[in-house]
Design a protein around this motif. Structure first.
Motif, PDB file in Angstrom:
ATOM      1  N   TRP A 162      28.308  46.401  39.744  1.00  0.00           N
ATOM      2  CA  TRP A 162      29.033  45.342  39.039  1.00  0.00           C
ATOM      3  C   TRP A 162      30.540  45.462  39.270  1.00  0.00           C
ATOM      4  O   TRP A 162      31.214  44.456  39.506  1.00  0.00           O
ATOM      5  N   VAL A 163      31.078  46.682  39.216  1.00  0.00           N
ATOM      6  CA  VAL A 163      32.515  46.866  39.442  1.00  0.00           C
ATOM      7  C   VAL A 163      32.890  46.408  40.849  1.00  0.00           C
ATOM      8  O   VAL A 163      33.881  45.680  41.043  1.00  0.00           O
ATOM      9  N   LEU A 164      32.098  46.807  41.853  1.00  0.00           N
ATOM     10  CA  LEU A 164      32.407  46.419  43.228  1.00  0.00           C
ATOM     11  C   LEU A 164      32.270  44.917  43.427  1.00  0.00           C
ATOM     12  O   LEU A 164      33.138  44.272  44.039  1.00  0.00           O
ATOM     13  N   ASN A 165      31.181  44.329  42.946  1.00  0.00           N
ATOM     14  CA  ASN A 165      30.976  42.888  43.112  1.00  0.00           C
ATOM     15  C   ASN A 165      32.043  42.086  42.378  1.00  0.00           C
ATOM     16  O   ASN A 165      32.521  41.054  42.876  1.00  0.00           O
ATOM     17  N   MET A 166      32.419  42.567  41.195  1.00  0.00           N
ATOM     18  CA  MET A 166      33.446  41.863  40.422  1.00  0.00           C
ATOM     19  C   MET A 166      34.792  41.910  41.139  1.00  0.00           C
ATOM     20  O   MET A 166      35.468  40.878  41.293  1.00  0.00           O
ATOM     21  N   LEU A 167      35.196  43.107  41.600  1.00  0.00           N
ATOM     22  CA  LEU A 167      36.473  43.225  42.302  1.00  0.00           C
ATOM     23  C   LEU A 167      36.446  42.471  43.623  1.00  0.00           C
ATOM     24  O   LEU A 167      37.438  41.834  44.006  1.00  0.00           O
TER      25      LEU A 167
END
Length: 605
Positions: free
Chosen positions: A477-482
């Motif tokens: 989620w952190v990678l996809n969001m960023l």
């Protein structure tokens, strides 16, 4: 192009973004060129390792003249019969009694381009039949094709059978493709939109190989009367042309053409599929067109070997089918120009930072932000199991970005304050030219104002993604969001440089040669945005870059400078490294003149 001022985002990162948001025509053309070059180099290496061709297939003059040129088995106007059979084995069968005849056509004429119902030389065989059990068992079904002269038979049991004059070919009709499974769910509620079956399979496997069916296939017979000499044919003709045992004739090339079968048209075969449609189109083609199709098939084989994605190929096919030929030709030419300009911009960007001696007027924080952006892209593609070729290209782009760190910061090794008492620390500090000038103050002000916009947008996008988008886990989620955030709002990282230019009332410190290439490419992207089908976000990205670049052009117009005049920081447009040219009549000029005179006198001696 969101960082065209200080640097350009890695080309590989742009390709990854295009894969997620829809590929532009430029990335498709550039990817096709890379595959062609890779195929050429690998073929050259394999040819060198193989030690050349065998003596029986050598193209040397000594072997060529051993056999006279062979003629085509079918002269112009030769009548022939066509037989099509469906069978679950790919072996050249001899027992025709229990074989399923799909279709036949007698009395065809070789080289007839005006025959058939549509007067275009084509004949279509269509049938709908129950799904064979062999396909439901995840096995294969094959199409066997026989062509014989009129009056002859492909059946060895028939008295009219002539073995060496039977033209035969076999093609697998089904295709095996991977279906990937990922266990995703809403991180807040734990609910997933995927089926229970897919979630259960995601627990035990990453992908599953399924059987797919395409309802269309084309069979071509090459119309050509060239007298080929056995052992002197270049690839791919050396494997396609079949000579008689004594080399007095060769058989016409029989080619199964599936080039225009798009991936989206393949349907999975399972228990719910009760019947299948099959349409076989038979027509002649020229030797030149066959060579084009054969070269594409060879490229596809290398793509399978390198585990490359084939979405680019389908995009090219759709463009060829749906785009006006004139517009398509203009687009191809402009795409090549776009690729050349991208390479030139990349070259001048490296050259600019390599020769740069000071950081007056440049936003250091923008450079560091670009490194962070490249790192997020690299971690994102690693988390999404992208093939090795893309990982390598993005990784190289990240290393190039990291190469700029010593150019914008002082990097020192602190051996006194070690990590865990063993590892030395790296100490980073601003360079003197950046601290002594007003650039650092303006850079801090610009990013402070920019944070008022960036952080609320980041928080809003994070809330949206965690509520409405399913994820594999918190790390994903952190990678996809960023990653999604950088795609949507990364262009605003160019604005700090605009603020610095405004405060300094100067643009002489910018890499205008590299930026000029980027400006032209931006307008080319605008052309593609109108011509080629692409997502709305990608089109908006092109126009947002236009706005930023137009502001840069406006600043260059209002902050006009003399390229030869040194500014208050000791730099000029012609001397970006901060070293002024010697003034005529100065002591340095005299010393250079004396040294030149000494060199000339040594040459005379």
């Amino acid at each position: 192009m969101a960082d065209a001022v200080a640097t350009a985002a890695p080309a590989a990162a742009d390709n990854v973004a295009a894969q997620e948001q829809g590929r532009s025509w430029t990335s498709i053309i550039f990817g096709m060129f890379k595959q062609m070059l890779m195929f050429y180099f690998i073929s050259s290496m394999l040819k060198g390792w193989g030690g050349g061709q065998n003596s029986s297939n050598s193209t040397s003059p000594a072997n060529v003249h051993k056999l006279p040129p062979s003629v085509n088995l079918f002269p112009p106007g030769q009548l022939f019969d066509l037989y099509l059979y469906l069978d679950e084995t790919d072996l050249h069968f001899k027992n025709f009694e229990n074989r399923k005849l799909f279709g036949q056509k007698k009395g065809l004429r070789y080289g007839d381009w005006t025959g058939g119902p549509n007067n275009d030389g084509s004949y279509v065989f269509k049938k709908t039949f129950p799904t064979p059990e062999v396909l439901l068992r995840n096995q294969s079904l094959f199409l066997h094709t026989f062509i014989v002269k009129s009056g002859q038979s492909p059946d060895p049991a028939d008295k009219n059978y002539v073995r060496r004059e039977v033209i035969y070919g076999v093609q697998q009709l089904n295709r095996y493709k991977k279906k990937h499974y990922k266990k995703t769910a809403n991180l807040l509620t734990g609910v997933s939109e995927q089926s229970e079956e897919d979630l259960a399979k995601a627990e035990i496997m990453k992908f599953e190989i399924l059987n797919f069916w395409h309802p269309n296939i084309s069979i071509n017979i090459v119309d050509d009367q060239t007298n080929w000499a056995k052992g002197s044919l270049p690839p791919p003709l050396d494997k396609a042309v079949k000579f008689s045992p004594i080399g007095d004739f060769y058989q016409p090339i029989l080619f199964f053409n599936t080039y225009w079968n798009l991936g989206v048209d393949y349907m999975p075969i399972n228990e719910t599929v009760t019947e299948l449609d099959l349409s076989v189109t038979f027509y002649p083609i020229s030797l030149f067109k066959y060579q084009m199709y054969a070269s594409q098939n060879m490229k596809s084989q290398w793509s399978d070997l390198l585990q490359s994605e084939k979405e680019d190929d389908d995009s090219i096919k759709v463009a060829l089918l749906e785009t006006n030929p004139i517009l398509l030709g203009i687009t191809v030419v402009v795409s090549i120009l776009h690729t050349v300009l991208e390479l030139l911009a990349f070259k001048n960007d490296i050259q600019f930072w390599k020769n740069r001696k000071d950081l007056v007027g440049l936003s250091v924080r923008s450079v560091l932000f670009n490194i962070f952006q490249s790192l997020i892209v690299f971690l994102y593609i690693c988390d999404n199991e992208t093939n090795f070729v893309v990982k390598m290209s993005v990784g190289i782009g990240l290393l190039i970005e990291c190469w700029k760190i010593p150019k914008v910061l002082n990097v020192e090794v602190d051996r006194e304050n070690t990590l865990f008492g063993v590892f030395p620390r790296l100490k980073f500090s601003d360079k003197g030219s950046y601290v002594e000038s007003d650039t650092k103050t303006y850079d801090q002000m610009a990013f402070r104002y920019l944070s008022w916009v960036l952080f609320p947008l980041l928080v809003g996008y994070a809330i949206y993604s965690i509520i409405y988008v399913e994820q594999k886990g918190w790390y994903s989620w952190v990678l996809n969001m960023l990653y999604g955030y950088l795609l949507m709002f990364g262009f605003i990282t160019m604005t700090p440089q605009l603020f610095i230019n405004y405060k300094l009332k100067s643009v002489a410190h910018l890499p205008w040669r590299m930026m000029t290439y980027k400006f032209i490419n931006t307008f080319i992207d605008d052309l593609f945005a109108f011509v080629i089908k692409m997502p709305t976000l990608y089109r908006l990205g092109c126009f947002r870059d236009d706005i930023i670049f137009l502001i840069y052009l406006y600043q260059r117009w209002i902050y006009r400078v003399d390229p030869t005049r040194m500014n208050e920081y000791g730099t000029s447009g012609e001397n970006e490294n901060g070293t002024p040219k010697p003034v005529e009549g100065s002591q340095e000029t005299k010393m250079e003149g004396e040294s030149s005179a000494i060199k000339e006198s040594k040459k005379d001696k």
